[in-house]
Design a protein around this motif. Structure first.
Motif, mmCIF file in Angstrom:
data_model
loop_
_atom_site.group_PDB
_atom_site.id
_atom_site.type_symbol
_atom_site.label_atom_id
_atom_site.label_comp_id
_atom_site.label_asym_id
_atom_site.label_seq_id
_atom_site.Cartn_x
_atom_site.Cartn_y
_atom_site.Cartn_z
ATOM 1 N N PRO A 43 0.835 -1.206 0.000
ATOM 2 C CA PRO A 43 0.000 0.000 0.000
ATOM 3 C C PRO A 43 0.876 1.265 0.000
ATOM 4 C CG PRO A 43 -0.766 -1.574 1.631
ATOM 5 C CD PRO A 43 0.547 -2.093 1.117
ATOM 6 N N GLY A 44 0.485 2.250 -0.791
ATOM 7 C CA GLY A 44 1.212 3.518 -0.838
ATOM 8 C C GLY A 44 2.462 3.511 -1.689
ATOM 9 N N VAL A 45 2.717 2.425 -2.393
ATOM 10 C CA VAL A 45 3.935 2.305 -3.188
ATOM 11 C C VAL A 45 3.881 3.213 -4.422
ATOM 12 C CG1 VAL A 45 3.139 0.414 -4.686
ATOM 13 C CG2 VAL A 45 5.550 0.579 -4.116
ATOM 14 N N ARG A 46 5.047 3.610 -4.909
ATOM 15 C CA ARG A 46 5.202 4.294 -6.197
ATOM 16 C C ARG A 46 5.940 3.314 -7.101
ATOM 17 N NH1 ARG A 46 4.735 9.610 -6.753
ATOM 18 N NH2 ARG A 46 6.340 9.602 -8.340
ATOM 19 N N THR A 47 5.736 3.413 -8.399
ATOM 20 C CA THR A 47 6.390 2.478 -9.307
ATOM 21 C C THR A 47 7.114 3.204 -10.431
ATOM 22 O OG1 THR A 47 4.442 2.277 -10.724
ATOM 23 C CG2 THR A 47 4.647 0.690 -8.924
ATOM 24 N N ALA A 48 8.062 2.494 -11.023
ATOM 25 C CA ALA A 48 8.726 2.943 -12.246
ATOM 26 C C ALA A 48 8.664 1.770 -13.210
ATOM 27 C CB ALA A 48 10.171 3.338 -11.977
ATOM 28 N N ILE A 49 8.194 2.034 -14.407
ATOM 29 C CA ILE A 49 8.135 1.008 -15.445
ATOM 30 C C ILE A 49 9.334 1.231 -16.349
ATOM 31 C CG2 ILE A 49 6.821 0.065 -17.367
ATOM 32 C CD1 ILE A 49 4.316 1.355 -15.997
ATOM 33 N N VAL A 50 10.201 0.233 -16.443
ATOM 34 C CA VAL A 50 11.380 0.305 -17.303
ATOM 35 C C VAL A 50 11.167 -0.699 -18.428
ATOM 36 C CG1 VAL A 50 13.888 0.066 -17.444
ATOM 37 C CG2 VAL A 50 12.824 0.895 -15.322
ATOM 38 N N THR A 51 11.196 -0.204 -19.654
ATOM 39 C CA THR A 51 10.902 -1.045 -20.809
ATOM 40 C C THR A 51 11.652 -0.534 -22.019
ATOM 41 O OG1 THR A 51 9.096 -1.979 -22.143
ATOM 42 C CG2 THR A 51 8.851 0.306 -21.420
ATOM 43 N N ASP A 52 11.670 -1.324 -23.080
ATOM 44 C CA ASP A 52 12.232 -0.804 -24.320
ATOM 45 C C ASP A 52 11.100 -0.326 -25.228
ATOM 46 O OD1 ASP A 52 11.313 -2.903 -26.047
ATOM 47 O OD2 ASP A 52 13.084 -4.091 -25.616
ATOM 48 N N ARG A 53 11.456 0.337 -26.315
ATOM 49 C CA ARG A 53 10.440 0.953 -27.183
ATOM 50 C C ARG A 53 9.498 -0.069 -27.813
ATOM 51 N NH1 ARG A 53 13.044 4.768 -31.373
ATOM 52 N NH2 ARG A 53 14.443 3.011 -31.562
ATOM 53 N N THR A 54 10.019 -1.221 -28.183
ATOM 54 C CA THR A 54 9.172 -2.221 -28.826
ATOM 55 C C THR A 54 8.113 -2.746 -27.863
ATOM 56 O OG1 THR A 54 10.947 -2.881 -30.324
ATOM 57 C CG2 THR A 54 9.165 -4.455 -30.002
ATOM 58 N N VAL A 55 8.516 -3.087 -26.660
ATOM 59 C CA VAL A 55 7.567 -3.581 -25.655
ATOM 60 C C VAL A 55 6.602 -2.469 -25.261
ATOM 61 C CG1 VAL A 55 7.365 -4.521 -23.316
ATOM 62 C CG2 VAL A 55 9.180 -5.342 -24.828
ATOM 63 N N ALA A 56 7.118 -1.250 -25.143
ATOM 64 C CA ALA A 56 6.275 -0.110 -24.755
ATOM 65 C C ALA A 56 5.120 0.107 -25.729
ATOM 66 C CB ALA A 56 7.121 1.158 -24.656
ATOM 67 N N LYS A 57 5.351 -0.106 -27.005
ATOM 68 C CA LYS A 57 4.294 0.090 -28.009
ATOM 69 C C LYS A 57 3.063 -0.765 -27.699
ATOM 70 C CE LYS A 57 7.469 0.947 -31.794
ATOM 71 N NZ LYS A 57 8.039 0.385 -33.024
ATOM 72 N N HIS A 58 3.287 -1.919 -27.142
ATOM 73 C CA HIS A 58 2.195 -2.862 -26.896
ATOM 74 C C HIS A 58 1.676 -2.855 -25.457
ATOM 75 C CE1 HIS A 58 2.979 -4.601 -30.833
ATOM 76 N NE2 HIS A 58 4.262 -4.578 -30.519
ATOM 77 N N TRP A 59 2.562 -2.636 -24.494
ATOM 78 C CA TRP A 59 2.195 -2.908 -23.102
ATOM 79 C C TRP A 59 2.318 -1.744 -22.138
ATOM 80 C CZ3 TRP A 59 -0.515 -6.995 -23.235
ATOM 81 C CH2 TRP A 59 -0.231 -8.004 -24.153
ATOM 82 N N LEU A 60 2.956 -0.651 -22.515
ATOM 83 C CA LEU A 60 3.158 0.445 -21.559
ATOM 84 C C LEU A 60 1.840 1.095 -21.135
ATOM 85 C CD1 LEU A 60 5.028 2.138 -19.862
ATOM 86 C CD2 LEU A 60 5.433 3.606 -21.848
ATOM 87 N N GLU A 61 1.001 1.472 -22.085
ATOM 88 C CA GLU A 61 -0.256 2.137 -21.716
ATOM 89 C C GLU A 61 -1.187 1.233 -20.903
ATOM 90 O OE1 GLU A 61 -2.132 4.231 -24.912
ATOM 91 O OE2 GLU A 61 -0.322 5.389 -25.335
#
Length: 97
Positions: A43-61
């Motif tokens: 609870p109360g956590v903050r996150t950072a999503i680290v990805t590459d551009r190819t994966v981001a196109k499909h899964w970041l949003e």
């Protein structure tokens, strides 16, 4: 040959690393519950999503949407694909025999 997973039937694999142990959740449609799962664990956590551009196109949003729905603040870091994005120090460590 493995049978395809049905929605709602995730497989949870425990990675046993002592006090650094964690679970991997595998299944169709489980990304939607990511925010809910993380909020329940931390609870109360903050996150950072680290990805590459190819994966981001499909899964970041969809990943950001799941976290936002659970009220989890998120930052994103999108890097280039492949070895070029790895820090030289990490590359040297992994290249050792």
């Amino acid at each position: 040959m493995t049978a395809p997973l049905r929605p709602g039937d995730p497989v949870i694999v425990r990675v046993a690393l002592g006090d650094r142990a964690y679970d991997i959740v595998i299944g169709r449609g489980v990304l939607a519950s990511l925010g809910e799962r993380i909020a329940a664990l931390r609870p109360g956590v903050r996150t950072a999503i680290v990805t590459d551009r190819t994966v981001a196109k499909h899964w970041l949003e969809p990943t950001e949407a799941s976290l936002a729905a659970a009220g989890i603040p998120t930052s994103r870091v999108v890097v280039e694909e492949g070895e070029i994005s790895r820090p030289m120090r990490a590359w040297k460590r992994s290249a050792r025999p």
